[in-house]
Design an enzyme around this catalytic site. Structure first.
Site, PDB file in Angstrom:
ATOM      1  N   HIS A  31      47.900 -13.522 101.903  1.00 22.28           N
ATOM      2  CA  HIS A  31      47.298 -13.438 103.234  1.00 22.28           C
ATOM      3  C   HIS A  31      46.151 -12.426 103.156  1.00 22.28           C
ATOM      4  CE1 HIS A  31      49.521  -9.716 103.507  1.00 22.28           C
ATOM      5  NE2 HIS A  31      50.646 -10.365 103.275  1.00 22.28           N
ATOM      6  N   HIS A  34      46.457  -9.255 101.073  1.00 21.50           N
ATOM      7  CA  HIS A  34      46.267  -9.343  99.621  1.00 21.50           C
ATOM      8  C   HIS A  34      44.778  -9.450  99.281  1.00 21.50           C
ATOM      9  CE1 HIS A  34      50.408 -11.182 100.007  1.00 21.50           C
ATOM     10  NE2 HIS A  34      50.614 -10.304  99.065  1.00 21.50           N
TER      11      HIS A  34
END
Ligand code: PAF
Length: 280
Positions: A31, A34
Site C-alpha cells: 500500500h 510501502h
C-alpha cells in the site's frame, strides 16, 4: 526491474552490483505506506531492492499466516512503476531450508517480549530472524523500515548494533489515511462500520499526547483512561503504553523523548499505532 526467485541468482546479482543498495523488506500486499518506504530508499542509494516474503516464523498459532493477502503480481507492477531495481521473491524453503523448529533464530532480549511481544510471543523473534537472514543474503548498505511498527524498528536497530552489522537502518514516518488511521495491510479486515471507527485509535493517541503536552505526568492514569475509552468504543485493546522512545522501557522523571503506543483489535483486525513526542 529484475524479479529474482532463488538465492543463487540473488547472490550472483549482488556480487555483480557495484552500486549502493537500499533494501525495503516487505510481506507484500503493498500500500501507499510501502511505496513511501521505497521513495525514501531512493533518496539514500543508487539502487532499491525490495523483498516480498510472508514470513511463517513471525506468525503465532491461530494468527493469519494462511490468510495473509498474497498479491505478488500487482505488488511487482506497483514496484516497477516507481522504479525499483530488484524484487526478491523467495520461497519458504529458500529462506528456511531446515524445519522451522530447528532453525537458528535471532532473539533481541527485553524489547521483543514486551508490548506486542506479550500478546504475540513468537512474533519478534520471527521478525529479527528473517530480517537478519535477508540482510545476510542481500548485504544492503541501507535498510528502510516504517515507524508505524515502532517496536519492530527498535528491535532491528538493536539487532544491527548488537551484531555489528554494517547496514544503516533508516525509518520513515507513518503514512495515514485522511482520517488519521495508519495504513496497514490488515485494514482490509475491517468492515465498513469498523473502518469508520478505526480512526479513534489515532485520536486516542493524540489525546494522550495533548494531555502530556498540557503537563499531565501521571502516565498510568493516561494509559488506563485511554484503554477504557477504546474498550467503550468497541475496541479490544491489548495495551496502551507510554514509554521512553529509545528502547521503549518505562519512562522516568528525566525522560524527554516519549513514545505512546497502542495495539487493539477492532473486529478481526489487530491495529497498532504510535506517536513520539518530546517534552521539556
Ligand atoms: O514489517 C513487515 O512487513 C515485516 O515484519 C518484515 C519487516 C518484512 C519482516 O517480515
Amino acid at each position: 526491474m529484475q524479479i529474482i526467485k532463488t538465492i543463487p541468482a540473488l547472490r550472483e546479482l549482488r556480487q555483480q552490483c557495484q552500486q549502493r543498495i537500499a533494501f525495503v523488506p516487505t510481506m507484500g500486499n503493498l500500500h501507499q505506506g510501502h511505496l513511501q518506504l521505497v521513495e525514501a530508499a531512493k533518496q539514500h542509494c543508487d539502487q532499491v531492492w525490495v523483498s516480498i516474503f510472508v514470513n511463517p516464523l513471525q506468525f503465532g498459532e491461530g494468527e493469519d499466516f494462511e490468510d495473509y493477502p498474497r498479491t505478488e503480481a500487482t505488488d511487482c507492477e506497483a514496484l516497477e512503476k516507481i522504479g525499483v531495481d530488484v524484487v526478491f521473491l523467495p520461497s519458504v524453503s529458500d529462506i528456511y531450508p531446515r524445519p522451522l523448529a530447528e532453525t537458528t533464530q535471532v532473539h533481541v532480549p527485553m524489547l521483543s517480549k514486551q508490548l506486542c511481544g506479550v500478546y504475540r510471543p513468537v512474533h519478534f523473534d520471527g521478525v529479527s530472524t528473517v530480517v537478519n537472514r535477508l540482510f545476510n543474503l542481500l548485504d544492503p548498505d541501507v535498510a528502510v523500515f516504517g515507524a508505524k511498527d515502532l517496536q519492530q524498528l527498535r528491535i532491528i536497530q538493536r539487532m544491527v548494533a548488537d551484531l555489528g552489522m554494517r547496514v544503516q537502518v533508516q525509518s520513515v514516518a507513518t503514512v495515514r489515511e485522511s482520517d488519521g488511521l495508519a495504513k496497514s495491510s490488515r485494514n482490509r479486515y475491517l468492515s465498513l462500520d469498523e473502518r469508520a471507527e478505526a480512526m479513534l485509535l489515532y485520536q486516542t493517541l493524540k489525546s494522550i499526547k495533548q494531555a502530556i503536552l498540557n503537563g499531565q505526568r501521571d502516565y498510568a492514569y493516561l494509559e488506563e483512561e485511554a484503554f477504557n475509552a477504546l474498550q467503550s468504543a468497541g475496541f479490544k485493546p491489548d495495551y496502551v503504553a507510554i514509554r521512553e522512545a529509545g528502547f521503549l522501557q518505562a519512562p522516568n522523571t528525566d525522560t524527554k523523548q516519549l513514545a505512546i503506543l497502542a495495539a487493539a483489535y477492532l473486529g478481526q483486525a489487530r491495529l497498532i499505532d504510535n506517536l513520539v513526542l518530546t517534552i521539556t
